[in-house]
Write a protein that holds these residues in place. Structure first.
Motif, PDB file in Angstrom:
ATOM      1  N   ALA A 152       0.923  -1.242   0.012  1.00  0.00           N
ATOM      2  CA  ALA A 152       0.081   0.257   0.011  1.00  0.00           C
ATOM      3  C   ALA A 152       1.005   1.155   0.028  1.00  0.00           C
ATOM      4  O   ALA A 152       0.625   2.252  -0.828  1.00  0.00           O
ATOM      5  CB  ALA A 152      -0.917   0.087   1.221  1.00  0.00           C
ATOM      6  N   LEU A 153       1.848   1.071   0.782  1.00  0.00           N
ATOM      7  CA  LEU A 153       2.801   2.280   0.797  1.00  0.00           C
ATOM      8  C   LEU A 153       3.564   2.663  -0.765  1.00  0.00           C
ATOM      9  O   LEU A 153       3.362   3.733  -1.065  1.00  0.00           O
ATOM     10  CB  LEU A 153       3.968   2.107   1.860  1.00  0.00           C
ATOM     11  N   VAL A 154       4.061   1.537  -1.163  1.00  0.00           N
ATOM     12  CA  VAL A 154       4.673   1.649  -2.304  1.00  0.00           C
ATOM     13  C   VAL A 154       3.477   2.077  -3.592  1.00  0.00           C
ATOM     14  O   VAL A 154       3.672   2.949  -4.484  1.00  0.00           O
ATOM     15  CB  VAL A 154       5.084   0.232  -2.905  1.00  0.00           C
ATOM     16  N   ARG A 155       2.389   1.521  -3.495  1.00  0.00           N
ATOM     17  CA  ARG A 155       1.363   1.984  -4.514  1.00  0.00           C
ATOM     18  C   ARG A 155       0.802   3.501  -4.373  1.00  0.00           C
ATOM     19  O   ARG A 155       0.855   4.211  -5.523  1.00  0.00           O
ATOM     20  CB  ARG A 155      -0.115   1.104  -4.269  1.00  0.00           C
ATOM     21  N   THR A 156       0.751   3.996  -3.043  1.00  0.00           N
ATOM     22  CA  THR A 156       0.784   5.314  -2.855  1.00  0.00           C
ATOM     23  C   THR A 156       1.880   6.264  -3.424  1.00  0.00           C
ATOM     24  O   THR A 156       1.720   7.313  -4.186  1.00  0.00           O
ATOM     25  CB  THR A 156       0.385   5.824  -1.497  1.00  0.00           C
ATOM     26  N   GLN A 157       2.928   5.649  -3.346  1.00  0.00           N
ATOM     27  CA  GLN A 157       4.170   6.523  -3.718  1.00  0.00           C
ATOM     28  C   GLN A 157       4.332   6.486  -5.461  1.00  0.00           C
ATOM     29  O   GLN A 157       4.499   7.373  -5.850  1.00  0.00           O
ATOM     30  CB  GLN A 157       5.665   5.773  -3.464  1.00  0.00           C
ATOM     31  N   VAL A 158       4.151   5.389  -5.916  1.00  0.00           N
ATOM     32  CA  VAL A 158       3.986   5.230  -7.566  1.00  0.00           C
ATOM     33  C   VAL A 158       2.793   6.315  -7.957  1.00  0.00           C
ATOM     34  O   VAL A 158       3.035   6.820  -9.047  1.00  0.00           O
ATOM     35  CB  VAL A 158       3.893   3.829  -8.086  1.00  0.00           C
ATOM     36  N   GLN A 159       1.691   6.203  -7.322  1.00  0.00           N
ATOM     37  CA  GLN A 159       0.505   6.976  -7.767  1.00  0.00           C
ATOM     38  C   GLN A 159       0.881   8.468  -7.856  1.00  0.00           C
ATOM     39  O   GLN A 159       0.496   9.272  -8.694  1.00  0.00           O
ATOM     40  CB  GLN A 159      -0.710   6.735  -7.057  1.00  0.00           C
ATOM     41  N   SER A 160       1.587   8.904  -6.720  1.00  0.00           N
ATOM     42  CA  SER A 160       2.023  10.374  -6.507  1.00  0.00           C
ATOM     43  C   SER A 160       3.032  10.707  -7.573  1.00  0.00           C
ATOM     44  O   SER A 160       3.180  11.875  -7.953  1.00  0.00           O
ATOM     45  CB  SER A 160       2.294  10.554  -5.144  1.00  0.00           C
ATOM     46  N   ASP A 161       3.819   9.610  -8.087  1.00  0.00           N
ATOM     47  CA  ASP A 161       4.830  10.007  -8.975  1.00  0.00           C
ATOM     48  C   ASP A 161       4.608  10.091 -10.279  1.00  0.00           C
ATOM     49  O   ASP A 161       4.980  10.482 -11.142  1.00  0.00           O
ATOM     50  CB  ASP A 161       6.020   9.125  -8.756  1.00  0.00           C
ATOM     51  N   ALA A 162       3.349   9.237 -10.640  1.00  0.00           N
ATOM     52  CA  ALA A 162       2.756   9.291 -11.957  1.00  0.00           C
ATOM     53  C   ALA A 162       2.461  10.852 -12.599  1.00  0.00           C
ATOM     54  O   ALA A 162       1.932  11.648 -11.941  1.00  0.00           O
ATOM     55  CB  ALA A 162       1.566   8.531 -12.015  1.00  0.00           C
ATOM     56  N   ARG A 163       2.899  10.911 -13.776  1.00  0.00           N
ATOM     57  CA  ARG A 163       2.628  12.187 -14.437  1.00  0.00           C
ATOM     58  C   ARG A 163       1.678  12.084 -15.689  1.00  0.00           C
ATOM     59  O   ARG A 163       1.807  11.006 -16.402  1.00  0.00           O
ATOM     60  CB  ARG A 163       3.806  12.811 -14.940  1.00  0.00           C
ATOM     61  N   VAL A 164       0.387  12.857 -15.716  1.00  0.00           N
ATOM     62  CA  VAL A 164      -0.452  12.611 -16.742  1.00  0.00           C
ATOM     63  C   VAL A 164       0.132  13.183 -18.088  1.00  0.00           C
ATOM     64  O   VAL A 164       0.514  14.393 -17.977  1.00  0.00           O
ATOM     65  CB  VAL A 164      -1.728  13.405 -16.471  1.00  0.00           C
ATOM     66  N   PRO A 165       0.316  12.312 -19.142  1.00  0.00           N
ATOM     67  CA  PRO A 165       0.884  12.883 -20.396  1.00  0.00           C
ATOM     68  C   PRO A 165      -0.005  14.256 -21.020  1.00  0.00           C
ATOM     69  O   PRO A 165      -1.479  14.306 -20.787  1.00  0.00           O
ATOM     70  CB  PRO A 165       0.526  11.731 -21.242  1.00  0.00           C
ATOM     71  N   GLU A 166       0.555  14.964 -21.780  1.00  0.00           N
ATOM     72  CA  GLU A 166      -0.476  16.143 -22.216  1.00  0.00           C
ATOM     73  C   GLU A 166      -1.666  15.741 -23.309  1.00  0.00           C
ATOM     74  O   GLU A 166      -2.480  16.277 -23.319  1.00  0.00           O
ATOM     75  CB  GLU A 166       0.705  17.021 -22.849  1.00  0.00           C
ATOM     76  N   ALA A 167      -0.928  14.748 -23.763  1.00  0.00           N
ATOM     77  CA  ALA A 167      -2.100  14.255 -24.888  1.00  0.00           C
ATOM     78  C   ALA A 167      -3.163  13.659 -24.108  1.00  0.00           C
ATOM     79  O   ALA A 167      -4.428  13.750 -24.674  1.00  0.00           O
ATOM     80  CB  ALA A 167      -1.594  12.877 -25.878  1.00  0.00           C
ATOM     81  N   VAL A 168      -3.105  13.108 -22.820  1.00  0.00           N
ATOM     82  CA  VAL A 168      -4.410  12.265 -22.173  1.00  0.00           C
ATOM     83  C   VAL A 168      -5.198  13.708 -21.788  1.00  0.00           C
ATOM     84  O   VAL A 168      -6.425  13.423 -21.550  1.00  0.00           O
ATOM     85  CB  VAL A 168      -3.803  11.641 -20.824  1.00  0.00           C
ATOM     86  N   ARG A 169      -4.525  14.912 -21.226  1.00  0.00           N
ATOM     87  CA  ARG A 169      -5.359  16.017 -20.946  1.00  0.00           C
ATOM     88  C   ARG A 169      -6.078  16.603 -22.058  1.00  0.00           C
ATOM     89  O   ARG A 169      -7.237  16.761 -21.989  1.00  0.00           O
ATOM     90  CB  ARG A 169      -4.200  17.010 -20.157  1.00  0.00           C
ATOM     91  N   LEU A 170      -5.387  16.629 -23.107  1.00  0.00           N
ATOM     92  CA  LEU A 170      -6.217  17.503 -24.243  1.00  0.00           C
ATOM     93  C   LEU A 170      -7.405  16.450 -24.904  1.00  0.00           C
ATOM     94  O   LEU A 170      -8.356  17.173 -25.120  1.00  0.00           O
ATOM     95  CB  LEU A 170      -4.890  17.475 -25.349  1.00  0.00           C
ATOM     96  N   MET A 171      -7.094  15.310 -24.606  1.00  0.00           N
ATOM     97  CA  MET A 171      -8.179  14.284 -25.316  1.00  0.00           C
ATOM     98  C   MET A 171      -9.278  13.927 -24.332  1.00  0.00           C
ATOM     99  O   MET A 171      -9.983  13.183 -24.514  1.00  0.00           O
ATOM    100  CB  MET A 171      -7.490  13.082 -26.374  1.00  0.00           C
ATOM    101  N   HIS A 172      -9.303  14.514 -23.256  1.00  0.00           N
ATOM    102  CA  HIS A 172      -9.803  14.163 -21.865  1.00  0.00           C
ATOM    103  C   HIS A 172      -9.999  12.525 -21.873  1.00  0.00           C
ATOM    104  O   HIS A 172     -11.172  11.921 -21.723  1.00  0.00           O
ATOM    105  CB  HIS A 172     -11.052  14.715 -22.149  1.00  0.00           C
ATOM    106  N   LEU A 173      -8.980  11.768 -21.550  1.00  0.00           N
ATOM    107  CA  LEU A 173      -8.831  10.297 -21.502  1.00  0.00           C
ATOM    108  C   LEU A 173      -8.687   9.951 -20.102  1.00  0.00           C
ATOM    109  O   LEU A 173      -8.117  10.859 -19.369  1.00  0.00           O
ATOM    110  CB  LEU A 173      -7.797   9.820 -22.580  1.00  0.00           C
ATOM    111  N   SER A 174      -8.801   8.698 -19.828  1.00  0.00           N
ATOM    112  CA  SER A 174      -8.454   8.032 -18.610  1.00  0.00           C
ATOM    113  C   SER A 174      -8.497   6.622 -18.729  1.00  0.00           C
ATOM    114  O   SER A 174      -8.685   6.037 -19.601  1.00  0.00           O
ATOM    115  CB  SER A 174      -9.601   8.382 -17.695  1.00  0.00           C
ATOM    116  N   GLY A 175      -7.369   6.143 -17.946  1.00  0.00           N
ATOM    117  CA  GLY A 175      -7.311   4.624 -17.823  1.00  0.00           C
ATOM    118  C   GLY A 175      -6.571   4.030 -16.643  1.00  0.00           C
ATOM    119  O   GLY A 175      -6.064   4.805 -16.078  1.00  0.00           O
ATOM    120  N   THR A 176      -6.475   2.774 -16.342  1.00  0.00           N
ATOM    121  CA  THR A 176      -5.901   2.229 -15.408  1.00  0.00           C
ATOM    122  C   THR A 176      -4.696   1.026 -15.931  1.00  0.00           C
ATOM    123  O   THR A 176      -5.252   0.417 -16.723  1.00  0.00           O
ATOM    124  CB  THR A 176      -6.731   1.858 -14.111  1.00  0.00           C
ATOM    125  N   ALA A 177      -3.386   1.301 -15.594  1.00  0.00           N
ATOM    126  CA  ALA A 177      -2.729   0.326 -16.097  1.00  0.00           C
ATOM    127  C   ALA A 177      -1.885  -0.589 -14.925  1.00  0.00           C
ATOM    128  O   ALA A 177      -2.017   0.209 -13.715  1.00  0.00           O
ATOM    129  CB  ALA A 177      -1.474   1.119 -16.881  1.00  0.00           C
TER     130      ALA A 177
END
Length: 240
Positions: A152-177
């Motif tokens: 759970a600690l590692v998951r929180t750290q990875v999620q906080s370090d993830a950066r949303v790509p600009e293409a995802v913001r412009l196209m209003h996309l979402s997903g879980t990997a």
């Protein structure tokens, strides 16, 4: 009736005609003389050069002189070997007998007894302390709980370090990997790969980059001291 016969008279030639004839004859004579003189002065062309004749005389080769006979080898008399002088044996001197003199026995000097050096006293070596007992193996329940807390600690750290790509913001996309990765007990990352795609390559790459670029803490005391594989879900959207 007598007829008188008169002898015919030659009519005298006029003097002018005779004078002209003399002049013409003189001129012709002068011209002939001049022509002869001119012809005499002309040099006749030189006669063509006569071809040179080369006389070849056959000379018989001189007979070679006979070579002088080789000189006779000078025979030197063989040197007579000198006789090798043999060494004259020297006479061996005979031993001269000496009278035997009996001496009194010399007493041996008394040697002082030296004491052997005593070995230094070495204090007795103390036994090495026994190694500390191994840490007690945590129970499976405690190990699973510790792994869950660490995950759970590692998951929180990875999620906080993830950066949303600009293409995802412009196209209003979402997903879980879902990313699988292995950690050593020291927290060092061994490998990381995409376990389940989100369907959007930009989100998959961002999630994998977040796992590879993070620094992770060491395992807790209740976790097993061996490499462990973790699965973490990384969710990214335009509103993240």
């Amino acid at each position: 009736m007598s007829a008188a016969i008169s002898s015919p008279r030659l009519s005298p030639k006029p003097q002018g005609y005779f004078g002209r004839a003399l002049i013409i004859g003189a001129l012709i004579e002068v011209g002939l003389v001049a022509g002869l003189i001119w012809v005499g002065n002309q040099k006749s062309p030189p006669p063509p050069p006569k071809p040179k004749r080369i006389a070849i005389h056959m000379v018989q080769p001189a007979k070679p002189k006979p070579l002088p006979p080789p000189p006779k080898p000078v025979m030197h008399p063989k040197p007579v070997p000198k006789p090798i002088p043999h060494p004259v044996p020297k006479p061996v001197p005979r031993p001269v007998p000496h009278p035997v003199v009996h001496h009194a026995p010399v007493p041996k000097p008394l040697l002082a007894k030296t004491l052997a050096p005593t070995a230094p006293t070495v204090p007795p070596t103390l036994p090495a302390p026994p190694p500390p007992p191994p840490a007690p193996t945590p129970s499976p329940a405690l190990a699973q709980e510790a792994i869950a807390q660490y995950a759970a600690l590692v998951r929180t750290q990875v999620q906080s370090d993830a950066r949303v790509p600009e293409a995802v913001r412009l196209m209003h996309l979402s997903g879980t990997a879902v990313i699988s990765f292995e950690l050593l007990p020291s927290g060092q990352l061994v490998w990381a790969k995409l376990a389940n795609s989100s369907g959007i390559s930009a989100i998959d790459r961002a999630a994998l980059q977040a796992v590879r670029g993070g620094g992770y803490p060491a395992f807790t005391k209740n976790m097993p001291k061996k490499a462990t594989v973790f699965d973490v879900e990384v969710h990214l959207s335009a509103n993240s």
